[in-house]
Design a protein around this motif. Structure first.
Motif, PDB file in Angstrom:
ATOM      1  N   UNK C  28       0.857  -1.182   0.000  1.00  8.96           N
ATOM      2  CA  UNK C  28       0.000   0.000   0.000  1.00  8.96           C
ATOM      3  C   UNK C  28       0.900   1.242   0.000  1.00  8.96           C
ATOM      4  N   UNK C  29       0.542   2.299  -0.739  1.00 11.80           N
ATOM      5  CA  UNK C  29       1.338   3.530  -0.656  1.00 11.80           C
ATOM      6  C   UNK C  29       0.884   4.354   0.540  1.00 11.80           C
ATOM      7  N   UNK C  30       1.835   4.888   1.292  1.00 10.33           N
ATOM      8  CA  UNK C  30       1.470   5.785   2.394  1.00 10.33           C
ATOM      9  C   UNK C  30       2.004   7.173   2.072  1.00 10.33           C
ATOM     10  N   UNK C  31       1.335   8.195   2.569  1.00  9.33           N
ATOM     11  CA  UNK C  31       1.622   9.562   2.148  1.00  9.33           C
ATOM     12  C   UNK C  31       1.855  10.485   3.325  1.00  9.33           C
ATOM     13  N   UNK C  32       2.768  11.448   3.131  1.00 15.94           N
ATOM     14  CA  UNK C  32       2.931  12.493   4.131  1.00 15.94           C
ATOM     15  C   UNK C  32       3.618  13.691   3.502  1.00 15.94           C
ATOM     16  N   UNK C  35       5.112  13.441   0.007  1.00 20.55           N
ATOM     17  CA  UNK C  35       5.955  12.308  -0.368  1.00 20.55           C
ATOM     18  C   UNK C  35       5.184  11.009  -0.208  1.00 20.55           C
ATOM     19  N   UNK C  36       5.530  10.043  -1.041  1.00 22.85           N
ATOM     20  CA  UNK C  36       4.851   8.748  -0.977  1.00 22.85           C
ATOM     21  C   UNK C  36       5.861   7.652  -0.703  1.00 22.85           C
ATOM     22  N   UNK C  37       5.462   6.648   0.061  1.00 24.50           N
ATOM     23  CA  UNK C  37       6.341   5.534   0.398  1.00 24.50           C
ATOM     24  C   UNK C  37       5.562   4.241   0.245  1.00 24.50           C
ATOM     25  N   UNK C  38       6.242   3.206  -0.223  1.00 26.50           N
ATOM     26  CA  UNK C  38       5.587   1.892  -0.328  1.00 26.50           C
ATOM     27  C   UNK C  38       5.851   1.082   0.922  1.00 26.50           C
ATOM     28  N   UNK C  39       4.854   0.285   1.292  1.00 23.65           N
ATOM     29  CA  UNK C  39       5.028  -0.565   2.473  1.00 23.65           C
ATOM     30  C   UNK C  39       4.078  -1.755   2.361  1.00 23.65           C
TER      31      UNK C  39
END
Lengths: 223, 792, 71
Positions: C28-32, C35-39
């Motif tokens: 799932x991509x997480x956002x802040x 910026x986006x990060x995969x986890x």
């Protein structure tokens, strides 16, 4: 000592661009230049310090003939661009074996801070550019950090500006892209790269400059 | 952002980098403090290097210098100045392997020096030392030089001079006889710069006097300098002062260099620095140690060196654990904040500095130059907010609490007086923590004042907006204050009396023309004999209190006076800690530090607690609660005036979640007085939370409301996970900028909370929104941002 | 792309109460802050409800949030 950009995890995390901002920043810069009519439809472009060559393909898509310079043979072998997209030369950006006055675009993406004498590279950039030629420079902004490799070459914004101007390159446009460094540091942290140098990254910023040769001042106006 | 000029004026106030007195008065800029430190450490070689770097003709001067440094030494009144000159002599005599110095490239400008007095020789020393070709026109030999002063007849002095001269003559120096009448024109054409020793050549040439020449450049005309006059005492007696004579030689040499190179004679010569403020403090008398032989032994030298006071300022740093935290001092911090430079790898120091200051102004009080970290940090916060660079996390929790106070705001006019003369403004924290005492106090005030010449007391329960000001939110603060002003004008512009020093400071800041005072000043004028007697009858109070003034009352003498008067009236006695009144310390809540950096805030609270020798007494409820939480018994002044059953200094505050409940309750109570009914809020779900767990969660800025909301949402929509091992449920909810997670279960009484956590990152599939919606929204935002580009 | 980090629940065996499905580690991509990060997180394969373990929220997430927030 292994440099940050030689670490495969760093390469991966930075999208093989090996610098803050990644390819997205290059793309933005090129689009900006296009919109500002700073680039012709055809011509030669030099990517100084091309690394794994990701920018070459991008330059190719905007219709320019790309030539990438890098001293690293390893990167040449790990090239991520096709020969049809751009020519790779194993050469020193401070002594580019290229014809003078023929390049409409020269890129220095997070490269000048690595050089012992960035002035030399800039001198040659001025020589290689056509009278209307553009230099796209992005690099670390801040106080030089003692311990880290590339971060040792970071300079304050005014010092970068002085360096460009003393090599007859005038700044047409500047943007603060420090967010890109924070993002790269965050990504390094998230994806588990325990690279000590990564911890220094938040301490510096990142700047994007679009420069032209000094004669451009009359036509383009100052930044 | 702060301009370079205003930054420089900020920086200039902090004298920590100024030279200590010894260095300040030394014409050769020798740092006596460093010299002593090196000798005390046993590093004589380094001490010697330091001396050779600064002193011309070092052996001679260490014999004959009149040591202005010793006259200035602060230790003079505590057993005698440090024996700096003798120490220099010791270091120079100490056997140390001679360091090979790299030869400097020869310079091409030819220098001429006429005369061979101390001034001339010093100039020769400096110029030849930099490898200028020097021609010295001497009128005699070494003996003639020594004849000029009776003190210089000793063998030690002769030997010292001989040593220095030997060193001098190794350089590019040529000695020629001095003509009876030197031809200046001829010399000017042959040399790039000339120095005339006024004392030596006074009879051969017509020379200007000392008052005719600019003493900072010593330039006479063209490329000719004149120096070396004798000093004159007030009675007209001429005498040679070695430090002055040699100093003139150094200054002349500097001028000659600039003349030869065509540089400005005046640029960047004299550094104008405020003197280093050193408070010797409690210094034990220790007599100066004199050498038992011609020079010190190593033991004697080290013993003497250890007497050095190591002059520093650091007055503010010593009093504030926040300033100590970064191992620097305000001048350094000012630079860091401005340049956004970080020192420690990865530590975001500039941000931490900016948000870690309580804005209490103690440093400005303690500093002789009134350097204020508060001014600097508040300005920086406002700049960050304006540039949208202040992380939301820093102050969000406090601003949400402020909003809650505003949502529970209520204004009660005086039932009997249509245009009240007063409005009692207890402040949002006191109203939330001690609502019954607030109402009790209000009733007492009203009863007493309505019988007097200025009747009518309204009640205003809301937040003053100070959290917005502290957070650097200028727009929010002024908007809030304008609304408050409107309310107050509506009430008839009654005089505002506050029970909170921060509220008073906020009103003073935003509405300086509005009539204000503290409720303590008013109480002090009223008849509180009833309160006094109840206070005196109590046996549960400590015999003596340590009085703690809240930081926002530090510049409010009326507040301080009234509080002390009231305490005395209750029969209690108190003592004052070292930092009291104008120099009082903050409990850590000021400037929202307790919100942004709880550890820094706790450090400040502990530092303050250490100063309070007796059980504490405060006139601010926040201070009181913070100290009690850290184990320091603390009473509030209202506990003396309006005692409550079971209340003691050891009791903990009720907690942040409970504040929300109490505010709502107080609002209903006040509305009831106006005959207005407000329905009770919908009965939320019953969620049992152990006090320890709630306390822990509140520290992480998670309130009961957040938890019940999350459980309610999960239950209503069935959006929870189930742990098949123990039947626990896990739900999440994101009402604003934080996703709250609650792990709970169901028992016969209702819901029980087992654990909770939160994060600010947006995780699609949690928080109560469908994952796809969130992903699409975020990706669209990213695309927009990429297209816009531009500076952030 | 890089191997996305994988975070399973700190303890227990969890399932989606709504769909009665056991959870799977899904990307799932997480956002802040842009910026986006995969986890890889425990997710219900049917409705996509996603689990964030306490150790992640108070560990790596907090670290990265702070890095992105700073001046």
């Amino acid at each position: 000592m292994k440099q940050l950009w030689q670490d495969t995890r760093f390469q991966d995390i930075s999208g093989h661009a090996l610098r803050p901002g990644g390819l997205a920043l290059t793309e933005y810069a090129l689009r900006y230049c296009q919109k500002a009519n700073l680039l012709p439809k055809q011509g030669y472009a030099a990517d100084m310090g091309t690394g794994q060559g990701v920018s070459l393909a991008l330059i190719h898509t905007i219709g320019l003939t790309a030539i990438g310079l890098d001293l690293s043979r390893t990167f040449a072998h790990q090239s991520r661009s096709l020969p049809s997209q751009g020519l790779r030369l194993i050469a020193d950006v401070c002594k580019p074996p290229l014809a003078q006055g023929r390049f409409c675009l020269i890129l220095f993406e997070c490269v000048l801070s690595l050089l012992e004498d960035p002035g030399q590279a800039l001198f040659w950039a001025h020589e290689l550019l056509t009278p209307q030629g553009i230099c796209v420079i992005s690099d670390l902004v801040g106080s030089p950090q003692a311990h880290a490799s590339c971060l040792g070459g970071a300079r304050k914004r005014c010092d970068w500006q002085d360096l460009f101007q003393s090599h007859k390159l005038c700044v047409l446009h500047y943007e603060d892209r420090s967010k890109a460094v924070r993002e790269l540091a965050a990504k390094l942290c998230w994806y588990g790269a325990d690279l000590a140098q990564g911890a220094c990254l938040p301490a510096v910023g990142y700047g994007l400059w679009i420069c032209g040769r000094n004669n451009q001042l009359q036509t383009q106006g100052s930044a | 952002m702060l301009s370079q000029d205003s930054l420089r004026s900020y920086e200039a106030r902090c004298t920590q980098e100024s030279p200590p007195a010894c260095r300040r008065y030394c014409p050769f800029d020798l740092d006596g403090r460093s010299l002593m430190r090196l000798v005390a450490q046993g590093d004589i070689a380094a001490a010697r290097t330091l001396l050779l770097r600064h002193l011309p003709l070092p052996h001679l001067l260490s014999q004959i210098c009149d040591h202005p440094c010793e006259e200035a030494c602060l230790r003079r009144d505590y057993g005698g100045s440090l024996a700096i000159r003798d120490m220099a002599r010791f270091c120079l005599a100490y056997p140390v392997p001679e360091k090979r110095t790299l030869p400097l490239p020869p310079k091409r400008h030819a220098m001429a020096i006429l005369g061979s007095g101390l001034t001339a020789l010093t100039a020769a020393w400096d110029l030849a030392g930099k490898n200028y070709p020097v021609t010295l026109f001497a009128e005699g030999n070494v003996d003639d030089l020594l004849k000029s002063h009776p003190l210089w007849q000793s063998q030690d002095v002769r030997d010292a001079l001989a040593k220095d001269l030997a060193k001098l003559l190794q350089k590019q120096i040529e000695v020629r006889p001095l003509a009876a009448k030197p031809d200046l024109a001829e010399l000017s054409s042959a040399f790039d710069a000339i120095l005339i020793d006024a004392y030596a050549l006074g009879d051969r040439l017509t020379l200007p006097g000392a008052s005719d020449i600019d003493q900072e450049t010593l330039l006479w005309h063209d490329s000719i300098c004149v120096a070396g006059w004798l000093s004159t005492s007030p009675t007209g007696h001429s005498y040679l002062l070695p430090s002055q004579a040699a100093s003139q030689g150094r200054i002349a040499a500097q001028s000659m260099e600039r003349l030869a190179q065509g540089l400005s004679l005046t640029a960047e010569r004299k550094k104008d620095q405020a003197p280093l403020h050193t408070d010797p403090g409690k210094v034990a008398l220790a007599a100066r140690i004199e050498p038992s032989a011609a020079t010190y032994s190593l033991e004697e030298a080290q013993a003497e060196a250890k007497r050095c006071l190591d002059c520093q300022c650091l007055r503010c740093v010593r009093a504030c654990s926040y300033l100590q935290q970064y191992q620097g001092y305000p001048r350094l911090y000012a630079r860091q904040i401005h340049n956004n430079a970080t020192i420690v790898k990865g530590l975001h120091q500039a941000n931490a500095l900016i948000n870690g200051c309580t804005l209490c102004g103690q440093c400005a009080e303690l500093c002789p130059e009134h350097f204020s970290m508060a001014d600097l940090c508040l300005a920086a916060r406002e700049d960050m907010v304006a540039a949208k660079r202040m992380p939301a996390r820093a102050h969000e929790f406090a601003l949400e609490d402020m909003q809650n106070a505003c949502e529970n705001a209520v204004f009660l006019p005086d039932q009997d007086v249509s245009k009240p003369s007063w409005v009692f403004f207890p402040g949002c924290q006191l109203a939330a923590e001690r609502p019954s005492q607030v109402l009790e106090l209000y009733d007492i005030l009203r009863t007493q004042l309505n019988g007097g010449p200025l009747p009518g007391v309204a009640l205003a329960i809301t937040c003053c907006g100070m959290p917005a000001h502290w957070a650097g939110q200028k727009a929010l603060f002024s908007k809030h204050m304008e609304r408050l002003r409107a309310h107050l004008e509506e009430l008839g512009r009654p005089k505002l009396m506050t029970a909170c020093a921060s509220c008073l400071a906020a009103f003073t800041e935003a509405l300086p023309d509005y009539p204000l005072c503290s409720v303590w000043e008013v109480l002090d004028t009223l008849d509180i004999s009833a309160l006094q007697s109840s206070a005196k009858a109590r046996s549960d109070l400590p015999k003596t209190f340590s009085l703690h003034d809240p930081c926002t009352a530090s510049h409010n003498p009326a507040w301080q006076k009234a509080v002390r008067s009231l305490i005395q009236k209750t029969g209690a006695s108190f003592c004052e800690p070292e930092h009291s009144g104008t120099t009082t310390s903050c409990c850590g809540y000021g400037g929202l530090v307790a919100c942004a950096q709880p550890d820094t805030a706790d450090g400040l609270a502990r530092q303050r607690i250490a100063e309070l020798t007796e059980p504490a007494l405060a006139s601010c409820i926040i201070c009181r609660d913070r100290f009690a939480r850290l184990g320091k018994a603390c009473w509030h002044i209202l506990d003396l005036l309006l005692p409550k059953e079971g209340m003691s200094g050891e009791c903990l505050g009720s907690g942040l979640s409970e504040h929300r409940t109490r505010r709502a309750k107080l609002r209903r109570e006040v509305l009831a007085r106006m005959g207005k009914e407000e329905g009770y809020p919908e009965e939320g779900i019953a969620l049992a939370i152990s006090p320890e767990l709630l306390d822990d969660l509140e520290r992480r800025h998670i309130l009961r409301n957040d938890l019940t909301e999350a459980v309610a949402f999960a239950e209503a929509h069935q959006t929870y996970f189930l742990n098949s091992e123990n039947g626990h449920r896990l739900g999440s909810f994101r009402p604003r900028n934080v996703t709250f997670w609650v792990e709970y279960s169901l028992d016969e009484h209702g819901f029980v909370l087992h654990a909770a956590w939160c994060h600010r990152m947006i995780v699609p599939g949690s928080g109560g929104r469908p994952a796809n919606e969130v992903i699409d929204e975020q990706q669209a935002l990213q695309k927009d941002a990429a297209n816009v580009g531009g500076a952030q | 792309m890089t191997m996305a980090p994988n975070y399973a629940p700190d303890e227990g065996s969890w399932l989606c109460a709504h769909c009665k499905e056991p959870l799977q580690q899904l990307k799932v991509p997480v956002f802040y802050l842009g910026s986006a990060f995969d986890v890889l997180l425990p997710r219900c394969p049917k409705c996509g409800m996603t689990f964030v373990p306490k150790s992640l929220a108070e560990g790596k997430m907090l670290e990265v949030e702070t890095l992105l927030e700073d001046k």
